[in-house]
Design a protein around this motif. Structure first.
Motif, PDB file in Angstrom:
ATOM      1  N   VAL A 161     -11.300   5.492 -10.639  1.00 53.64           N
ATOM      2  CA  VAL A 161     -11.597   4.426  -9.817  1.00 53.64           C
ATOM      3  C   VAL A 161     -10.500   3.840  -9.325  1.00 53.64           C
ATOM      4  O   VAL A 161      -9.497   3.575  -9.900  1.00 53.64           O
ATOM      5  N   ALA A 162     -10.404   3.346  -7.941  1.00 55.69           N
ATOM      6  CA  ALA A 162      -9.318   2.640  -7.541  1.00 55.69           C
ATOM      7  C   ALA A 162      -9.779   1.374  -6.269  1.00 55.69           C
ATOM      8  O   ALA A 162     -11.012   1.688  -5.878  1.00 55.69           O
ATOM      9  N   PHE A 163      -8.752   0.863  -5.803  1.00 57.73           N
ATOM     10  CA  PHE A 163      -9.103   0.062  -4.792  1.00 57.73           C
ATOM     11  C   PHE A 163      -8.753   1.050  -3.447  1.00 57.73           C
ATOM     12  O   PHE A 163      -7.639   1.896  -3.426  1.00 57.73           O
ATOM     13  N   PRO A 164      -9.202   0.831  -2.361  1.00 58.61           N
ATOM     14  CA  PRO A 164      -8.737   1.565  -1.138  1.00 58.61           C
ATOM     15  C   PRO A 164      -7.291   1.167  -0.916  1.00 58.61           C
ATOM     16  O   PRO A 164      -6.943  -0.162  -1.014  1.00 58.61           O
ATOM     17  N   GLY A 165      -6.658   2.283  -0.654  1.00 56.31           N
ATOM     18  CA  GLY A 165      -5.283   2.143  -0.249  1.00 56.31           C
ATOM     19  C   GLY A 165      -4.629   3.488  -0.515  1.00 56.31           C
ATOM     20  O   GLY A 165      -5.211   4.374  -0.488  1.00 56.31           O
ATOM     21  N   GLY A 166      -3.262   3.285  -0.090  1.00 56.69           N
ATOM     22  CA  GLY A 166      -2.458   4.680  -0.176  1.00 56.69           C
ATOM     23  C   GLY A 166      -0.918   4.381   0.347  1.00 56.69           C
ATOM     24  O   GLY A 166      -0.477   3.330   0.384  1.00 56.69           O
ATOM     25  N   ARG A 167      -0.449   5.566   0.663  1.00 53.44           N
ATOM     26  CA  ARG A 167       1.287   5.524   0.831  1.00 53.44           C
ATOM     27  C   ARG A 167       1.319   4.846   2.186  1.00 53.44           C
ATOM     28  O   ARG A 167       0.693   5.090   3.213  1.00 53.44           O
ATOM     29  N   ARG A 168       2.706   4.341   2.329  1.00 56.82           N
ATOM     30  CA  ARG A 168       2.852   3.637   3.528  1.00 56.82           C
ATOM     31  C   ARG A 168       3.228   4.738   4.559  1.00 56.82           C
ATOM     32  O   ARG A 168       4.286   5.760   4.049  1.00 56.82           O
ATOM     33  N   ASP A 169       2.827   4.586   5.857  1.00 54.55           N
ATOM     34  CA  ASP A 169       3.268   5.618   6.884  1.00 54.55           C
ATOM     35  C   ASP A 169       4.487   4.984   7.474  1.00 54.55           C
ATOM     36  O   ASP A 169       4.690   3.706   7.558  1.00 54.55           O
ATOM     37  N   PRO A 170       5.282   5.921   8.141  1.00 51.29           N
ATOM     38  CA  PRO A 170       6.592   5.478   8.778  1.00 51.29           C
ATOM     39  C   PRO A 170       6.318   4.341   9.887  1.00 51.29           C
ATOM     40  O   PRO A 170       6.984   3.494  10.047  1.00 51.29           O
ATOM     41  N   GLU A 171       5.105   4.456  10.363  1.00 45.91           N
ATOM     42  CA  GLU A 171       4.501   3.696  11.598  1.00 45.91           C
ATOM     43  C   GLU A 171       3.959   2.269  11.304  1.00 45.91           C
ATOM     44  O   GLU A 171       4.146   1.131  11.999  1.00 45.91           O
ATOM     45  N   ASP A 172       3.888   2.189   9.946  1.00 44.80           N
ATOM     46  CA  ASP A 172       3.342   0.840   9.410  1.00 44.80           C
ATOM     47  C   ASP A 172       4.432  -0.252   9.464  1.00 44.80           C
ATOM     48  O   ASP A 172       5.537  -0.030   9.010  1.00 44.80           O
ATOM     49  N   ARG A 173       3.771  -1.271   9.928  1.00 46.44           N
ATOM     50  CA  ARG A 173       4.748  -2.682  10.322  1.00 46.44           C
ATOM     51  C   ARG A 173       5.120  -3.165   8.756  1.00 46.44           C
ATOM     52  O   ARG A 173       6.445  -3.627   8.617  1.00 46.44           O
ATOM     53  N   ASP A 174       4.423  -3.003   7.823  1.00 40.91           N
ATOM     54  CA  ASP A 174       4.757  -3.513   6.539  1.00 40.91           C
ATOM     55  C   ASP A 174       3.457  -3.054   5.537  1.00 40.91           C
ATOM     56  O   ASP A 174       2.656  -2.260   6.051  1.00 40.91           O
ATOM     57  N   LEU A 175       3.819  -3.563   4.493  1.00 39.42           N
ATOM     58  CA  LEU A 175       2.845  -3.017   3.493  1.00 39.42           C
ATOM     59  C   LEU A 175       1.452  -3.346   3.428  1.00 39.42           C
ATOM     60  O   LEU A 175       0.317  -2.894   3.161  1.00 39.42           O
ATOM     61  N   LEU A 176       1.065  -4.916   4.116  1.00 38.97           N
ATOM     62  CA  LEU A 176      -0.125  -5.357   4.442  1.00 38.97           C
ATOM     63  C   LEU A 176      -0.604  -4.413   5.364  1.00 38.97           C
ATOM     64  O   LEU A 176      -1.802  -4.082   5.281  1.00 38.97           O
ATOM     65  N   HIS A 177       0.028  -3.846   6.449  1.00 35.71           N
ATOM     66  CA  HIS A 177      -0.554  -3.271   7.431  1.00 35.71           C
ATOM     67  C   HIS A 177      -1.005  -1.795   6.585  1.00 35.71           C
ATOM     68  O   HIS A 177      -2.186  -1.342   7.102  1.00 35.71           O
ATOM     69  N   THR A 178      -0.319  -1.331   5.741  1.00 34.45           N
ATOM     70  CA  THR A 178      -0.549  -0.173   5.030  1.00 34.45           C
ATOM     71  C   THR A 178      -1.919  -0.103   4.485  1.00 34.45           C
ATOM     72  O   THR A 178      -2.945   0.634   4.487  1.00 34.45           O
ATOM     73  N   ALA A 179      -2.210  -1.332   3.698  1.00 38.62           N
ATOM     74  CA  ALA A 179      -3.405  -1.669   2.946  1.00 38.62           C
ATOM     75  C   ALA A 179      -4.614  -1.753   3.860  1.00 38.62           C
ATOM     76  O   ALA A 179      -5.729  -0.921   3.516  1.00 38.62           O
ATOM     77  N   LEU A 180      -4.663  -2.612   4.933  1.00 37.48           N
ATOM     78  CA  LEU A 180      -5.706  -2.500   5.950  1.00 37.48           C
ATOM     79  C   LEU A 180      -5.879  -1.298   6.778  1.00 37.48           C
ATOM     80  O   LEU A 180      -7.009  -0.906   6.848  1.00 37.48           O
ATOM     81  N   ARG A 181      -4.776  -0.624   6.866  1.00 34.30           N
ATOM     82  CA  ARG A 181      -5.202   0.558   7.517  1.00 34.30           C
ATOM     83  C   ARG A 181      -5.772   1.842   6.549  1.00 34.30           C
ATOM     84  O   ARG A 181      -6.734   2.379   7.161  1.00 34.30           O
ATOM     85  N   GLU A 182      -5.158   1.867   5.417  1.00 39.06           N
ATOM     86  CA  GLU A 182      -5.807   2.890   4.582  1.00 39.06           C
ATOM     87  C   GLU A 182      -7.447   2.486   4.021  1.00 39.06           C
ATOM     88  O   GLU A 182      -8.246   3.339   4.014  1.00 39.06           O
ATOM     89  N   ALA A 183      -7.480   1.012   4.157  1.00 41.72           N
ATOM     90  CA  ALA A 183      -8.969   0.647   3.973  1.00 41.72           C
ATOM     91  C   ALA A 183     -10.005   0.893   5.044  1.00 41.72           C
ATOM     92  O   ALA A 183     -10.879   1.255   4.775  1.00 41.72           O
TER      93      ALA A 183
END
Length: 205
Positions: free
Chosen positions: A56-78
């Protein structure tokens, strides 16, 4: 309740680790439903994944080079994992960042989402999407406690059973911090309970 969540998370000062160049970064979204009795949205990761498969986990994953910041990573992965569009999320703020057993620097972000969302699980990554009332965790109905050694200290992490799902490890640590912030739940992870399972030499969150 939603106003309390907004106020308390926004006023909270999480422990955010400084990014280390040698560690990959990741982010997760902790979606809370906009309802009279707010619920946390969680996923069951597909069994065949190389890391945390079947957990069990929350939606999310690794940061891509194109992600503006980690919040962008969380939203993109979700959006990629469960079909939750970024525009449906009211971002509230971050909780404390952690280092996973795989050496990944993970930062969670709390966000409010509509009560009724038709989630679309990405079958390659997600086996199911489900939700748990936040108040369930306030009662601390742990099935067992796992001891792990983390950052030079011993931690005693609850493992919860909700229906067919076991919620433990990194996900449980994030949930405990959340309910402690929102509800003053007082769940202690630094003091040894009467009984626990020692995972310090075998596995970590």
């Amino acid at each position: 309740m939603l106003e309390t969540i907004l106020h308390r998370v926004r006023a909270y000062s999480p422990h955010l680790l400084e990014p280390e160049g040698r560690l990959p970064e990741a982010a997760v979204l902790m979606p809370i439903t906009r309802s009279e009795s707010p619920e946390l949205v969680l996923t069951l990761r597909a069994a065949g994944l190389s890391t945390h498969g079947g957990e069990v986990a929350f939606p999310g994953g690794r940061r891509d080079p194109e992600d503006r910041d980690l919040l962008h990573t969380a939203l993109r992965e979700a959006e990629e994992e469960v079909g939750l569009a970024p525009g449906m999320v009211e971002v509230v703020g971050p909780l404390s960042s952690l280092i996973s057993v795989h050496g990944i620097h993970v930062t969670p972000y709390v966000g409010l989402v509509p009560d009724y969302v038709e989630y679309r699980a990405n079958d390659a990554e997600i086996a199911s999407v489900f939700s748990v009332p936040l108040e369930f965790f306030c009662e601390d109905p742990r099935e067992v406690t796992h001891r792990i050694d983390y950052q030079g200290q011993s931690w005693y992490i609850p493992s919860y059973r909700y229906g067919e799902y076991q919620i433990w490890g990194l996900t449980a640590i994030m949930i405990v911090e959340l309910v402690n912030v929102i509800y003053d739940a007082g769940i202690e992870m630094r003091r040894a309970p009467a009984a626990f399972i020692d995972l310090s030499g075998r596995s970590e969150p």
